[in-house]
Design a protein around this motif. Structure first.
Motif, PDB file in Angstrom:
ATOM      1  N   TYR A  13       1.010  -1.303  -0.163  1.00  0.00           N
ATOM      2  CA  TYR A  13      -0.036   0.016  -0.040  1.00  0.00           C
ATOM      3  C   TYR A  13       0.836   1.162  -0.039  1.00  0.00           C
ATOM      4  O   TYR A  13       1.596   1.495   0.998  1.00  0.00           O
ATOM      5  CB  TYR A  13      -0.960   0.033   1.202  1.00  0.00           C
ATOM      6  CG  TYR A  13      -1.718  -1.077   1.359  1.00  0.00           C
ATOM      7  CD1 TYR A  13      -3.041  -1.160   0.402  1.00  0.00           C
ATOM      8  CD2 TYR A  13      -1.940  -2.047   2.410  1.00  0.00           C
ATOM      9  CE1 TYR A  13      -3.715  -2.120   0.397  1.00  0.00           C
ATOM     10  CE2 TYR A  13      -2.645  -2.892   2.107  1.00  0.00           C
ATOM     11  CZ  TYR A  13      -3.791  -3.196   1.596  1.00  0.00           C
ATOM     12  OH  TYR A  13      -4.591  -4.251   1.433  1.00  0.00           O
ATOM     13  N   HIS A  16       4.212   0.921   1.760  1.00  0.00           N
ATOM     14  CA  HIS A  16       4.234  -0.073   2.915  1.00  0.00           C
ATOM     15  C   HIS A  16       3.924  -1.414   2.175  1.00  0.00           C
ATOM     16  O   HIS A  16       2.925  -1.670   1.780  1.00  0.00           O
ATOM     17  CB  HIS A  16       3.004   0.405   3.720  1.00  0.00           C
ATOM     18  CG  HIS A  16       2.936  -0.623   5.012  1.00  0.00           C
ATOM     19  ND1 HIS A  16       3.933  -1.001   5.754  1.00  0.00           N
ATOM     20  CD2 HIS A  16       1.716  -1.158   5.502  1.00  0.00           C
ATOM     21  CE1 HIS A  16       3.411  -1.715   6.538  1.00  0.00           C
ATOM     22  NE2 HIS A  16       2.125  -1.987   6.727  1.00  0.00           N
ATOM     23  N   ALA A  18       2.617  -4.319   2.722  1.00  0.00           N
ATOM     24  CA  ALA A  18       1.755  -5.116   3.934  1.00  0.00           C
ATOM     25  C   ALA A  18       1.813  -6.500   3.723  1.00  0.00           C
ATOM     26  O   ALA A  18       1.595  -7.344   5.021  1.00  0.00           O
ATOM     27  CB  ALA A  18       0.241  -4.670   3.634  1.00  0.00           C
ATOM     28  N   PRO A  37      -1.781 -10.606  14.709  1.00  0.00           N
ATOM     29  CA  PRO A  37      -2.324  -9.479  15.449  1.00  0.00           C
ATOM     30  C   PRO A  37      -2.892  -8.449  14.101  1.00  0.00           C
ATOM     31  O   PRO A  37      -2.840  -8.842  13.435  1.00  0.00           O
ATOM     32  CB  PRO A  37      -1.094  -8.735  16.240  1.00  0.00           C
ATOM     33  CG  PRO A  37       0.379  -9.493  15.354  1.00  0.00           C
ATOM     34  CD  PRO A  37      -0.173 -10.702  14.798  1.00  0.00           C
ATOM     35  N   ASN A  38      -3.528  -7.426  14.922  1.00  0.00           N
ATOM     36  CA  ASN A  38      -4.073  -6.337  13.962  1.00  0.00           C
ATOM     37  C   ASN A  38      -3.022  -5.979  13.379  1.00  0.00           C
ATOM     38  O   ASN A  38      -2.090  -5.406  13.650  1.00  0.00           O
ATOM     39  CB  ASN A  38      -5.086  -5.371  14.807  1.00  0.00           C
ATOM     40  CG  ASN A  38      -6.207  -5.942  15.324  1.00  0.00           C
ATOM     41  OD1 ASN A  38      -6.827  -6.970  14.805  1.00  0.00           O
ATOM     42  ND2 ASN A  38      -6.658  -5.589  16.669  1.00  0.00           N
ATOM     43  N   GLY A  39      -3.448  -5.660  11.929  1.00  0.00           N
ATOM     44  CA  GLY A  39      -2.397  -4.910  11.229  1.00  0.00           C
ATOM     45  C   GLY A  39      -1.451  -5.852  10.521  1.00  0.00           C
ATOM     46  O   GLY A  39      -0.492  -5.573   9.860  1.00  0.00           O
ATOM     47  N   ALA A  40      -1.419  -7.192  10.849  1.00  0.00           N
ATOM     48  CA  ALA A  40      -0.482  -8.063  10.271  1.00  0.00           C
ATOM     49  C   ALA A  40      -0.406  -8.267   8.877  1.00  0.00           C
ATOM     50  O   ALA A  40       0.504  -8.898   8.306  1.00  0.00           O
ATOM     51  CB  ALA A  40      -0.451  -9.356  11.074  1.00  0.00           C
ATOM     52  N   GLY A  41      -1.626  -8.043   8.165  1.00  0.00           N
ATOM     53  CA  GLY A  41      -1.650  -8.414   6.736  1.00  0.00           C
ATOM     54  C   GLY A  41      -2.579  -9.483   6.090  1.00  0.00           C
ATOM     55  O   GLY A  41      -2.742 -10.104   5.243  1.00  0.00           O
ATOM     56  N   LYS A  42      -3.495 -10.071   7.483  1.00  0.00           N
ATOM     57  CA  LYS A  42      -4.251 -10.935   7.054  1.00  0.00           C
ATOM     58  C   LYS A  42      -5.389 -10.778   6.203  1.00  0.00           C
ATOM     59  O   LYS A  42      -5.658 -11.626   5.218  1.00  0.00           O
ATOM     60  CB  LYS A  42      -5.290 -11.465   8.548  1.00  0.00           C
ATOM     61  CG  LYS A  42      -4.217 -11.733   9.741  1.00  0.00           C
ATOM     62  CD  LYS A  42      -4.961 -12.440  10.762  1.00  0.00           C
ATOM     63  CE  LYS A  42      -5.915 -11.303  11.649  1.00  0.00           C
ATOM     64  NZ  LYS A  42      -5.166 -10.179  12.139  1.00  0.00           N
ATOM     65  N   SER A  43      -6.255  -9.724   6.529  1.00  0.00           N
ATOM     66  CA  SER A  43      -7.163  -9.436   5.418  1.00  0.00           C
ATOM     67  C   SER A  43      -6.629  -9.111   3.944  1.00  0.00           C
ATOM     68  O   SER A  43      -7.334  -9.448   3.051  1.00  0.00           O
ATOM     69  CB  SER A  43      -8.027  -7.907   5.972  1.00  0.00           C
ATOM     70  OG  SER A  43      -8.681  -8.257   6.999  1.00  0.00           O
ATOM     71  N   THR A  44      -5.608  -8.359   3.961  1.00  0.00           N
ATOM     72  CA  THR A  44      -4.980  -8.179   2.839  1.00  0.00           C
ATOM     73  C   THR A  44      -4.689  -9.593   1.867  1.00  0.00           C
ATOM     74  O   THR A  44      -4.945  -9.991   0.729  1.00  0.00           O
ATOM     75  CB  THR A  44      -3.675  -7.401   2.801  1.00  0.00           C
ATOM     76  OG1 THR A  44      -3.903  -6.163   3.440  1.00  0.00           O
ATOM     77  CG2 THR A  44      -3.018  -7.070   1.686  1.00  0.00           C
TER      78      THR A  44
HETATM   79  P1  ADP Z   1      -5.003  -7.599   9.377  1.00  0.00           P
HETATM   80  O1  ADP Z   1      -6.175  -7.866   8.514  1.00  0.00           O
HETATM   81  O2  ADP Z   1      -4.016  -8.497   9.761  1.00  0.00           O
HETATM   82  O3  ADP Z   1      -5.503  -6.741  10.387  1.00  0.00           O
HETATM   83  P2  ADP Z   1      -4.647  -5.673   7.122  1.00  0.00           P
HETATM   84  O4  ADP Z   1      -4.289  -6.809   5.765  1.00  0.00           O
HETATM   85  O5  ADP Z   1      -5.878  -5.188   7.119  1.00  0.00           O
HETATM   86  O6  ADP Z   1      -4.151  -6.486   8.516  1.00  0.00           O
HETATM   87  O7  ADP Z   1      -3.581  -4.711   7.004  1.00  0.00           O
HETATM   88  C1  ADP Z   1      -2.114  -4.669   6.855  1.00  0.00           C
HETATM   89  C2  ADP Z   1      -1.386  -3.586   6.814  1.00  0.00           C
HETATM   90  O8  ADP Z   1      -1.736  -2.783   5.581  1.00  0.00           O
HETATM   91  C3  ADP Z   1      -1.663  -2.501   8.117  1.00  0.00           C
HETATM   92  O9  ADP Z   1      -0.528  -1.899   8.274  1.00  0.00           O
HETATM   93  C4  ADP Z   1      -2.779  -1.686   7.464  1.00  0.00           C
HETATM   94  O10 ADP Z   1      -2.940  -0.432   8.155  1.00  0.00           O
HETATM   95  C5  ADP Z   1      -2.435  -1.541   6.182  1.00  0.00           C
HETATM   96  N1  ADP Z   1      -3.745  -1.261   5.194  1.00  0.00           N
HETATM   97  C6  ADP Z   1      -4.698  -2.099   4.974  1.00  0.00           C
HETATM   98  N2  ADP Z   1      -5.643  -1.664   4.037  1.00  0.00           N
HETATM   99  C7  ADP Z   1      -5.035  -0.798   3.504  1.00  0.00           C
HETATM  100  C8  ADP Z   1      -5.399   0.352   2.680  1.00  0.00           C
HETATM  101  N3  ADP Z   1      -6.513   0.182   1.749  1.00  0.00           N
HETATM  102  N4  ADP Z   1      -4.388   1.431   2.524  1.00  0.00           N
HETATM  103  C9  ADP Z   1      -3.286   1.632   3.002  1.00  0.00           C
HETATM  104  N5  ADP Z   1      -2.892   0.577   3.932  1.00  0.00           N
HETATM  105  C10 ADP Z   1      -3.467  -0.345   4.372  1.00  0.00           C
END
Ligand code: ADP
Length: 311
Positions: A13, A16, A18, A37-44
């Motif tokens: 992103y 970053h 991710a 943990p939150n922000g680890a990159g799971k959802s991405t």
């Molecule tokens: P998780 O699901 O593990 O909480 P995410 O995959 O949501 O983690 O996010 C991984 C990292 O990417 C985090 O640092 C988050 O802030 C960043 N991030 C996620 N989505 C976006 C986006 N659309 N734009 C910029 N940064 C993002």
């Protein structure tokens, strides 16, 4: 052939990174806990696996189809429940599921059948006429799962499916996931450790975009009670004397009075007897648990702990 083969996935992103070079497979019969943990990159990662976000680098193969080259066929094999379920609250459950069935190109003549099956599997038989907005959060989540399985995909990806539910609803959704796992490969993305322990047969931990741990739950649970004991003694003998206890395979010193011992004697009676007979001053003898929680904390908090220690 694995249901999913992900090779060297990278997603940025801006600057970053991710998701940072992640590779793994999902096999038939797996309920894979994707933990971090939150922000680890799971959802991405889940968005990339479900074809909703393109990786910057890497390949994803879904049961023989390349997700990037052949997205239609690959995506047809995946059901996805995102963190924010895509529900239209002003629709009834039946209307919404029929709409999802059409989006998945289910044949018109088969829509009712698919809808009934998905409802039955998610415990929604009595809820077809209800407006989604009037359902409890637990039932809304069931509808979210029903839309993910309406086209009988081989793979189901569930992103934080129990967040915001009460304990009874959580139990019900976990039971549903275990049931679905009998017929589908499942990735369960969560930051809730007991959820993984309750539901999954494999676990992966992601931290700061990198995969840092992978194990079969059976192996992990084996280690829980695999003959490791922590013993604390007021008058400890030498390590060599501890090795002389019957059935002892290994001894490590934790500090002057505490040792980690491995015994092939399941209930550690040999250790307790030796401590009492030799008057070593037995203070504590407890199974040494190598729990998922410990592993998770060690792997994901290590850097922060060091930072705190230095400051
Ligand atoms: P998780 O699901 O593990 O909480 P995410 O995959 O949501 O983690 O996010 C991984 C990292 O990417 C985090 O640092 C988050 O802030 C960043 N991030 C996620 N989505 C976006 C986006 N659309 N734009 C910029 N940064 C993002």
């Amino acid at each position: 052939m694995p249901l999913i083969t992900a090779n060297n996935l990278v997603r940025y992103y801006g600057d970053h990174r991710a998701v940072d070079d992640i590779s793994f497979t999902l096999k038939t019969g797996d309920i894979l806990g994707f933990l971090g943990p939150n922000g680890a990159g799971k959802s991405t990662t889940m968005k990339m696996l479900s074809g909703n976000l393109a990786p910057n680098e890497g390949e994803i193969n879904i049961n023989g189809f390349d997700l990037l080259d052949d997205p239609k066929r690959a995506k047809a094999l995946i059901g996805y429940l995102p963190e924010q379920p895509p529900l239209y609250k002003e629709m009834t459950v039946d209307e919404y599921l029929a709409y999802c069935a059409k989006l998945h190109r289910i044949d018109k003549n088969r829509i009712i059948e698919a809808l009934e099956l998905a409802k039955t599997r998610c415990g929604l038989e009595e809820s077809g006429d209800r407006l989604i907005g009037n359902l409890s959060k637990g039932y809304q989540q069931r509808v979210g799962i029903a839309q993910a399985i309406i086209h009988s995909p081989e793979i189901i990806i569930l992103d934080e499916p129990t967040v915001g539910l009460d304990p009874n609803q959580i139990r019900e959704i976990r039971e549903l996931i275990i049931e679905l796992g009998k017929h589908h490969g499942i990735i369960l993305c969560t930051h809730i450790l007991p959820e993984v322990e309750a539901v999954c047969n494999r676990v992966q931990i992601i931290n700061k975009g990198k995969l840092v741990y992978e194990a079969d739950m059976d192996d992990l649970l084996d280690k829980h009670s695999n003959g490791f004991y922590e013993i604390t003694l007021l008058r400890p003998p030498s390590i060599n004397q501890l090795y002389e206890i019957a059935d002892i395979n290994n001894v490590e010193s934790i500090n002057d009075n505490t040792f980690l011992v491995h015994t092939s004697n399941v209930n550690a009676e040999n250790i307790a007897n030796a401590a009492v007979t030799n008057n070593w001053g037995l203070v504590k003898l407890i199974p040494h648990e190598h729990t998922l929680e410990q592993i998770f904390i060690d792997l994901t908090l290590g850097d922060d702990k060091n930072k705190e220690a230095k400051s």
